[in-house]
Structures are given as C-alpha cells and as structure tokens.
Write an enzyme that holds these catalytic residues in place. Structure first.
Site, PDB file in Angstrom:
ATOM      1  N   ARG A  31       0.854  -1.191   0.000  1.00  0.00           N
ATOM      2  CA  ARG A  31       0.000   0.000   0.000  1.00  0.00           C
ATOM      3  C   ARG A  31       0.889   1.241   0.000  1.00  0.00           C
ATOM      4  NH1 ARG A  31      -1.247   1.745   4.620  1.00  0.00           N
ATOM      5  NH2 ARG A  31      -2.040  -0.199   5.471  1.00  0.00           N
ATOM      6  N   TYR A  65     -16.630  16.803 -14.869  1.00  0.00           N
ATOM      7  CA  TYR A  65     -17.004  15.393 -14.959  1.00  0.00           C
ATOM      8  C   TYR A  65     -18.065  15.073 -13.893  1.00  0.00           C
ATOM      9  CZ  TYR A  65     -16.422  10.339 -14.642  1.00  0.00           C
ATOM     10  OH  TYR A  65     -16.647   8.991 -14.601  1.00  0.00           O
ATOM     11  N   ASP A 119      -7.900  19.026 -14.062  1.00  0.00           N
ATOM     12  CA  ASP A 119      -8.151  17.675 -14.549  1.00  0.00           C
ATOM     13  C   ASP A 119      -7.798  17.682 -16.041  1.00  0.00           C
ATOM     14  OD1 ASP A 119      -9.301  15.390 -15.683  1.00  0.00           O
ATOM     15  OD2 ASP A 119     -10.971  15.365 -14.264  1.00  0.00           O
ATOM     16  N   LYS A 145      -8.479   6.642 -19.221  1.00  0.00           N
ATOM     17  CA  LYS A 145      -8.828   7.175 -20.537  1.00  0.00           C
ATOM     18  C   LYS A 145      -7.599   7.143 -21.450  1.00  0.00           C
ATOM     19  CE  LYS A 145     -12.586   7.779 -18.192  1.00  0.00           C
ATOM     20  NZ  LYS A 145     -12.943   9.009 -17.549  1.00  0.00           N
TER      21      LYS A 145
HETATM   22  C1  LIG Z   1     -13.426   9.405 -16.289  1.00  0.00           C
HETATM   23  C2  LIG Z   1     -13.076  10.742 -15.782  1.00  0.00           C
HETATM   24  C3  LIG Z   1     -12.820  10.951 -14.418  1.00  0.00           C
HETATM   25  C4  LIG Z   1     -12.939   9.855 -13.392  1.00  0.00           C
HETATM   26  O1  LIG Z   1     -11.979   8.862 -13.571  1.00  0.00           O
HETATM   27  P1  LIG Z   1     -12.220   7.321 -13.162  1.00  0.00           P
HETATM   28  O2  LIG Z   1     -10.939   6.685 -13.581  1.00  0.00           O
HETATM   29  O3  LIG Z   1     -13.423   6.841 -13.892  1.00  0.00           O
HETATM   30  O4  LIG Z   1     -12.426   7.310 -11.677  1.00  0.00           O
HETATM   31  C5  LIG Z   1     -12.455  12.225 -14.019  1.00  0.00           C
HETATM   32  N1  LIG Z   1     -12.372  13.245 -14.897  1.00  0.00           N
HETATM   33  C6  LIG Z   1     -12.616  13.074 -16.207  1.00  0.00           C
HETATM   34  C7  LIG Z   1     -12.517  14.243 -17.137  1.00  0.00           C
HETATM   35  C8  LIG Z   1     -12.985  11.826 -16.695  1.00  0.00           C
HETATM   36  O5  LIG Z   1     -13.261  11.671 -17.999  1.00  0.00           O
END
Ligand SMILES: *Cc1c(COP(=O)(O)O)cnc(C)c1O
Length: 379
Positions: free
Chosen positions: A46, A98, A169, A194
């Site tokens: 961890r 998001y 983000d 992504k």
């Molecule tokens: C998918 C996404 C998230 C969240 O990520 P996860 O890996 O699904 O927890 C946050 N911000 C954006 C812009 C996203 O497309």
C-alpha cells in the site's frame, strides 16, 4: 529528453535482479527484510510497490513534473487532492466538470464541511467573482465534457495567486497536448483509465505536482487512505502510456477529419471541436494546447429519438460511456453520462437531447467516415 523518449524510458530501467527489459509486475503485498527495519526501500505495497513507482516516475515525466502519485481510479486521485483541504475551506469549480467529480464534491465532501461554488470557468471573470477569503482551491477541467469549452488556465492561475491552489483535470487533453503546470497550475489530475492507459482495459488515476510540500501531503493521503492501483493495473497503464504520443496524433488526425466532415453535413446543426476555426475559443486552443485531441460533440436537426437511434446503428462507434481508448465510442450525454443532472439544468448548460459525443479512436479514418456517412444517409 522529449515526450515519447520520456514515455518509453523514464522509470523503465531494466530489472536489477534479472535484467528483464520491461518492468515486472511485482505482484506482492510485502517484502522480506534482512534485519528489522533493514530493507531495500520497500516494506508494504500500500505504501510502496516497484511497479507503481515505475509508473509514477513515467507519468510525472510526461507532465514535466517532479512527483506523481498513482491511484486506483481518477476519482481516488481527485479525492486525494481534495484531502489537502479542511472543513470550512471554499472551492471554486467549473460548472461542467465530470459528473463523478460533481458527485464527489456535492454528495460526499460537502458533508465534511467544504463549500463549493460552480461557475462558468470559460469566463475568467466569473472565477474571479467567486473567489472569497476562504477559497483555497480552484478545480478546472479543460476542454470540458461534453461541450468542449475551454478554460484559460494561465489567466485563472494569475487571478488565483500564490495562496489558492489551482488543480486541473487534464484527462481530455492529455500531457501530450496540454501542460497545465507550465501554465501555472499547482496540481494536475488524470483519469488514466482514458487516454493515458488508452486501451479501455484498466481503471486508474494520478495526481501530479512540482510542489514538494503538496506532494508529501498527497503521498501521505495515498498511504493513509490506500486508494492505490494494484501492480497489474499499474503495469497496464504504464504499458499504454508508452504509446501516448503515437495514439494522440492519430486520435487528433481522425477527430479533425470527422469534425470537418460533420460540419459540412446539412443535417448537422453544430460541431464542438476546439480544432475548428468555428470554435468560439479556437484562438485560446491554439495558444494553450499543442493539439486539439480526439473528443468532439455535435447536434443534428432531428428529434431526440432519431439521434439516439443513429448512435445505436453505427458499426465502428460502440455506444458506450468512457473515452480515450483506441476504439471509437459514441454516447448520448443527456441520457448516459449526464443523465443524473435535471433536464432544465442540463439544457441551461447546453447539453440538449440532440447532443451526441464522440471519442474518436485510432482506426482508419476512411472507415469511420464511411460509417458516419452511411448512418447519416439513413436518417
Ligand atoms: C473518467 C473521468 C474521471 C474519473 O476517472 P475514473 O478513472 O473513472 O475514476 C475524471 N475526470 C474526467 C474528465 C474523466 O473523464
């Protein structure tokens, strides 16, 4: 070192015990110590794991940063950054973040005494007007989902000054096309699920910073709360990230061709893609990004049901949430990703029932164009 060289080499030294060229999946929870407290820097997974360490070095390098902390999802990374705050602190947030981020802020973190103001952050003055004496953090996303609006990161960092942390983000743009830390942001977060992972086969997240003190606090939280990725998921994300530049170039080339095709089609009302000269913030896109990415959205002059039918009849665009994988996806935001937002609020933000979003993959673009053309002709 340049971008792809970093992606392929940073953190990727040959394994010291066997010479394995590729960093192994260290599928272990614990490490044998020579004597009490005498070990090779690894005590419990961890806290620290060699596969995760390699991933963190690689991803930090991609954002030209000193530090990265990997998490089990993008949301876990977001939560870790929000744990920099304390009860009573105020946060200014893009109003079209998001959906999962909005849910975390409004349904989880408000209960811990944080307060949030949502603003149209594509207007820096709206951000400025929302800053108050208790504001400690500004949370931005650019380009936004699903309307591909842009936020002027540098302008907002200038407004925020030194006392307010600006977190970006960067999931949609990726470090290949946008480097928020160089524009003044203090923290960058990604859903590595992504584009960075890129193959729709692992869920993950990362928080990246150049600020040593901030990094120490995020690391402390990573170990204390434990939202870490397992070694295999860390390895999948790391493997994917090696080809990020190659993939992003192809995603962009395909997205641009599709955006131009859709914009010319008589049944299409409007196309949202930062790379189009018709995008209201095209000049900002050219200034702030080195490319325009693989995401676009558009509306058609047809009733909602027909837009939904269209989405389901495409051959190569799978009807699915998520984005950033090699395969093309289509989604209907009003009924899928943004279904939990009340209709009135949705429409106010421009997420109408006729809006469709594409995550353009890296297939041969001629096949993608033919697919769209055939489905449009059937409408
Ligand atoms: C998918 C996404 C998230 C969240 O990520 P996860 O890996 O699904 O927890 C946050 N911000 C954006 C812009 C996203 O497309």
């Amino acid at each position: 070192m340049r971008f792809s060289t970093k992606a392929i080499h940073v953190g990727q030294e040959a394994d010291p015990t066997t010479g394995a060229t590729i960093v192994p999946i260290y599928q272990t929870s614990t490490y044998t110590q020579e004597a009490v407290g005498k070990h090779k820097g690894f005590d419990y997974s961890r806290t620290v794991n060699p596969t995760r360490v390699a991933l963190e070095a690689q991803l930090a390098a991609l954002e030209s940063a000193a530090h990265a902390s990997a998490f089990g999802s993008g949301m876990a990374a977001t939560a870790a950054v929000m744990n920099l705050l304390a009860a009573g602190d105020h946060v200014v947030v893009s109003d079209d973040v998001y959906g999962g981020t909005y849910r975390l802020f409004s349904r989880v973190l408000e209960r811990y005494g944080l307060t949030f103001t949502y603003v149209d952050s594509s207007d820096p003055h709206a951000v400025e007007a929302a800053l108050g004496p208790k504001t400690r953090l500004v949370w931005l996303e650019t380009p936004t989902n699903p309307l591909l609006k842009l936020v002027d990161i540098r302008a907002i960092c200038d407004l925020a000054g030194n006392d307010i942390v600006v977190a970006v983000d960067n999931t949609f743009a990726t470090p290949y096309f946008q480097q928020p830390l160089a524009l003044g942001a203090r923290v960058v977060v990604h859903s590595t699920t992504k584009y960075i992972g890129g193959h729709s086969d692992a869920v993950g997240g990362v928080a990246i910073t150049n600020d040593d003190a901030l990094h120490e606090r995020i690391k402390f939280h990573q170990n204390s709360v434990g939202g870490v990725p397992g070694p295999f998921d860390a390895w999948l994300v790391m493997r994917g990230a090696k080809t990020l530049a190659l993939r992003m170039r192809q995603h962009e080339r395909n997205a641009r061709a599709i955006a131009e095709f859709l914009e010319r089609h008589p049944i299409v009302e409007r196309v949202n893609y930062p790379g189009l000269p018709s995008h209201p913030q095209h000049a900002l896109a050219q200034r702030q990004m080195t490319g325009f990415g693989g995401m676009l959205s558009f509306t058609m002059r047809v009733p909602e049901q027909r837009a939904m039918d269209f989405a389901a009849t495409l051959r190569y665009f799978s009807l699915a949430e998520s984005l950033g994988g090699v395969e093309s996806l289509i989604c209907h935001p009003a009924r899928m990703t943004h279904g939990s937002i009340p209709k009135e609020e949705r429409e106010r933000r421009g997420i109408t029932d006729g809006l469709l979003r594409l995550s353009v993959g890296v297939e041969d673009v001629e096949d993608l164009l033919e697919d769209l053309e055939t489905a449009l002709a059937r409408l």
